[in-house]
Design a protein around this motif. Sequence first.
Motif, PDB file in Angstrom:
ATOM      1  N   TYR B 142       0.704  -1.327   0.058  1.00  0.00           N
ATOM      2  CA  TYR B 142      -0.149  -0.128  -0.021  1.00  0.00           C
ATOM      3  C   TYR B 142       0.723   1.511  -0.090  1.00  0.00           C
ATOM      4  O   TYR B 142       0.333   2.314  -0.489  1.00  0.00           O
ATOM      5  CB  TYR B 142      -0.823  -0.043   1.336  1.00  0.00           C
ATOM      6  N   LEU B 143       2.030   1.293   0.376  1.00  0.00           N
ATOM      7  CA  LEU B 143       2.885   2.289   0.440  1.00  0.00           C
ATOM      8  C   LEU B 143       3.481   2.664  -0.842  1.00  0.00           C
ATOM      9  O   LEU B 143       3.521   3.771  -1.299  1.00  0.00           O
ATOM     10  CB  LEU B 143       3.962   2.185   1.310  1.00  0.00           C
ATOM     11  N   GLN B 146       0.660   4.483  -2.669  1.00  0.00           N
ATOM     12  CA  GLN B 146       0.594   5.577  -2.395  1.00  0.00           C
ATOM     13  C   GLN B 146       1.358   6.492  -2.906  1.00  0.00           C
ATOM     14  O   GLN B 146       1.125   7.623  -3.395  1.00  0.00           O
ATOM     15  CB  GLN B 146       0.035   5.826  -0.953  1.00  0.00           C
ATOM     16  N   GLY B 257      -2.008  -9.455  -2.047  1.00  0.00           N
ATOM     17  CA  GLY B 257      -1.644  -8.158  -2.632  1.00  0.00           C
ATOM     18  C   GLY B 257      -2.799  -7.393  -3.416  1.00  0.00           C
ATOM     19  O   GLY B 257      -3.137  -6.207  -3.016  1.00  0.00           O
ATOM     20  N   LEU B 259      -5.922  -7.610  -2.581  1.00  0.00           N
ATOM     21  CA  LEU B 259      -6.855  -7.397  -1.554  1.00  0.00           C
ATOM     22  C   LEU B 259      -6.124  -5.690  -1.026  1.00  0.00           C
ATOM     23  O   LEU B 259      -7.045  -4.941  -0.785  1.00  0.00           O
ATOM     24  CB  LEU B 259      -6.567  -8.114  -0.182  1.00  0.00           C
ATOM     25  N   VAL B 260      -4.862  -5.703  -0.883  1.00  0.00           N
ATOM     26  CA  VAL B 260      -4.661  -4.387  -0.382  1.00  0.00           C
ATOM     27  C   VAL B 260      -4.741  -3.281  -1.625  1.00  0.00           C
ATOM     28  O   VAL B 260      -5.237  -2.004  -1.389  1.00  0.00           O
ATOM     29  CB  VAL B 260      -2.962  -4.523  -0.263  1.00  0.00           C
ATOM     30  N   THR B 263      -8.095  -1.762  -1.933  1.00  0.00           N
ATOM     31  CA  THR B 263      -8.552  -0.979  -0.780  1.00  0.00           C
ATOM     32  C   THR B 263      -7.939   0.176  -1.071  1.00  0.00           C
ATOM     33  O   THR B 263      -8.615   1.314  -1.114  1.00  0.00           O
ATOM     34  CB  THR B 263      -8.271  -1.810   0.405  1.00  0.00           C
ATOM     35  N   ALA B 264      -6.694   0.302  -1.543  1.00  0.00           N
ATOM     36  CA  ALA B 264      -5.929   1.446  -1.702  1.00  0.00           C
ATOM     37  C   ALA B 264      -6.347   2.423  -2.669  1.00  0.00           C
ATOM     38  O   ALA B 264      -6.478   3.623  -2.822  1.00  0.00           O
ATOM     39  CB  ALA B 264      -4.526   1.389  -1.811  1.00  0.00           C
TER      40      ALA B 264
END
Lengths: 258, 319
Positions: B142-143, B146, B257, B259-260, B263-264
């Motif tokens: 997620y980092l 972003q 991954g 899943l993350v 979401t992000a």
Amino acid sequence: MSRAAPACLLGLVLLLVLLLALAPAGGIQALPMTRPFLPPGAAHPFGTDDLGRDMLMAVAQGARTSLLVGLVALALASGLGILVGVAAGLGPVALDEALMRATDVVASLPTLLLAVLVAAFFGGSALLVALVLGLTRWTVIARLVRAETLTLRRLPFFRAALALGCGPWRLARRHLLPQLGAVVAPAAGVIFGGAILAEATLAFVGLGDPERTSWGRLIAAGYPFLDDAWWMWAFPVAAICLTTVLVALAGDAAAREG
Amino acid sequence: MRRLLIRRLLLAVPTLLVAATIAFVLAHLAPGSPAVALGGDFGAPGLVEEIARIQGTDRPLAVIYVEWLLRLARGDLGFSFRAQAPVTALIGDRLGVTLVLTLSAALLAMLLGLLLGAATAARKGGRAAVATFALVQALPVYLVAQLLVLVFAVGLGLLPIQGLENPRAPPEGLAGLLADRARHLALPIAALGLGQFGFVALLTRARLREELGRLYVTTARARGAGEATVRLRHALPNALLPLLALFGSRVGALVGGALVVETAFALPGLGRLAVTAAIARDQPTVIGVVLVAALAIVLANLAVDLLQLWLDPRQREAS
């Protein structure tokens, strides 16, 4: 590379002791509040967060949870993996077949998804998540250990021990286990780092442990301030990266020596 | 070869059954129930019981389990009380996004990993490359997501920040729709692919170094083959075979991954469905997604097995 493993491990242990020694008692809630969003400086080397708490102390506090998660998952996965691997490698063919098919089944489970379920259903206790990861990620180690056991049992020293009337317990403990470290170490390092990352992932999707501060929760807390206060997420991220890379390097070096 | 196929398929049944049963048991042992989730903690007296009776969740667990198994055997995943829709429809709506996301990301990770792994496999040096690959692998997905958003969406304004479509200017025609989807999926695919490529690069490099020390490589060099030919045409195919087996085991990581990343980037995919459904105690939906994920892993392993048989004559003879 012969000195790399002790060097990596020593560095890791020193780092961890330092972090754990710094960690204040009473959790992140007990930290004194000063001015919020202070960039890294002399008074606060890692800056302060949105509530004015020292980030260095928060990262130290987070180390407790993250490392605990990694260690619990690692211990469970290694224990189970070695047990299943040795039993399959030494036992009768039927047992070998049964254990390896069971391993195939567990290896096909979506582990992170199961961790999400457990965290959502039972409250995101970090220990529970570590338990799920440890109970599902042992399959790699089991396969490696079984293969190594099958190789070792053909070697003269092993056959000699067998001929001398060594029982299965003694065979496994005295003659197999000391040889398995090199095979297990790299995979164990990956499991340790993977567990810490998985816990961080859960914290990000909102399923973190509400009672404990972990590196993952700190990153998730710093996420809304991504371009305003980089120090809120950069230091916990650096802590995760440093730990996983050091552990992976130590595992790799241990394998090369063994 | 047929024996291996049959064995794999026979193993798929217990695998799916175990995955579904674990999800079922977890979902039903959890504190709280779908009836409480709908009726609320402070519902009128008898409301929660009434909802449980309508849902059929007030019966013994064993009865629910057997009934659920029988329906599962017919391909019926149950009904989501939260979304008021059959679970198969919920999953069908979101499967496309997740499939495109994961498959493209896997392709990107493989290409990038193979290329960079092969490029840094020189006999000397390359420590910096290994450290970089290991570091990329240790970054939370997620980092990466972003940071990509900050650079390409916020900073350069090239791509949308999140979502799957532009609600302000709905695209026209098939070409416009495809272009819009591609623009919205570019960053998620990049984030997921970057998160996975370090692993591929590290393994490719390690395997290729092993192969480059073999005698046939010396022979190829002695015949005057260029460095690129030696690496890509002679050594890489041999290095790839053991790598292939590991790709199958990465599907689980890819699903996690996704899943993350979903979401992000607020993408309507299966991963986000799993998280929201799990938080809302939507048991049938959660079990359905776990089942789909397990099926994906089983199918990927099957594909890898077949591919290995097709590529490696030694295995074909052995089986």
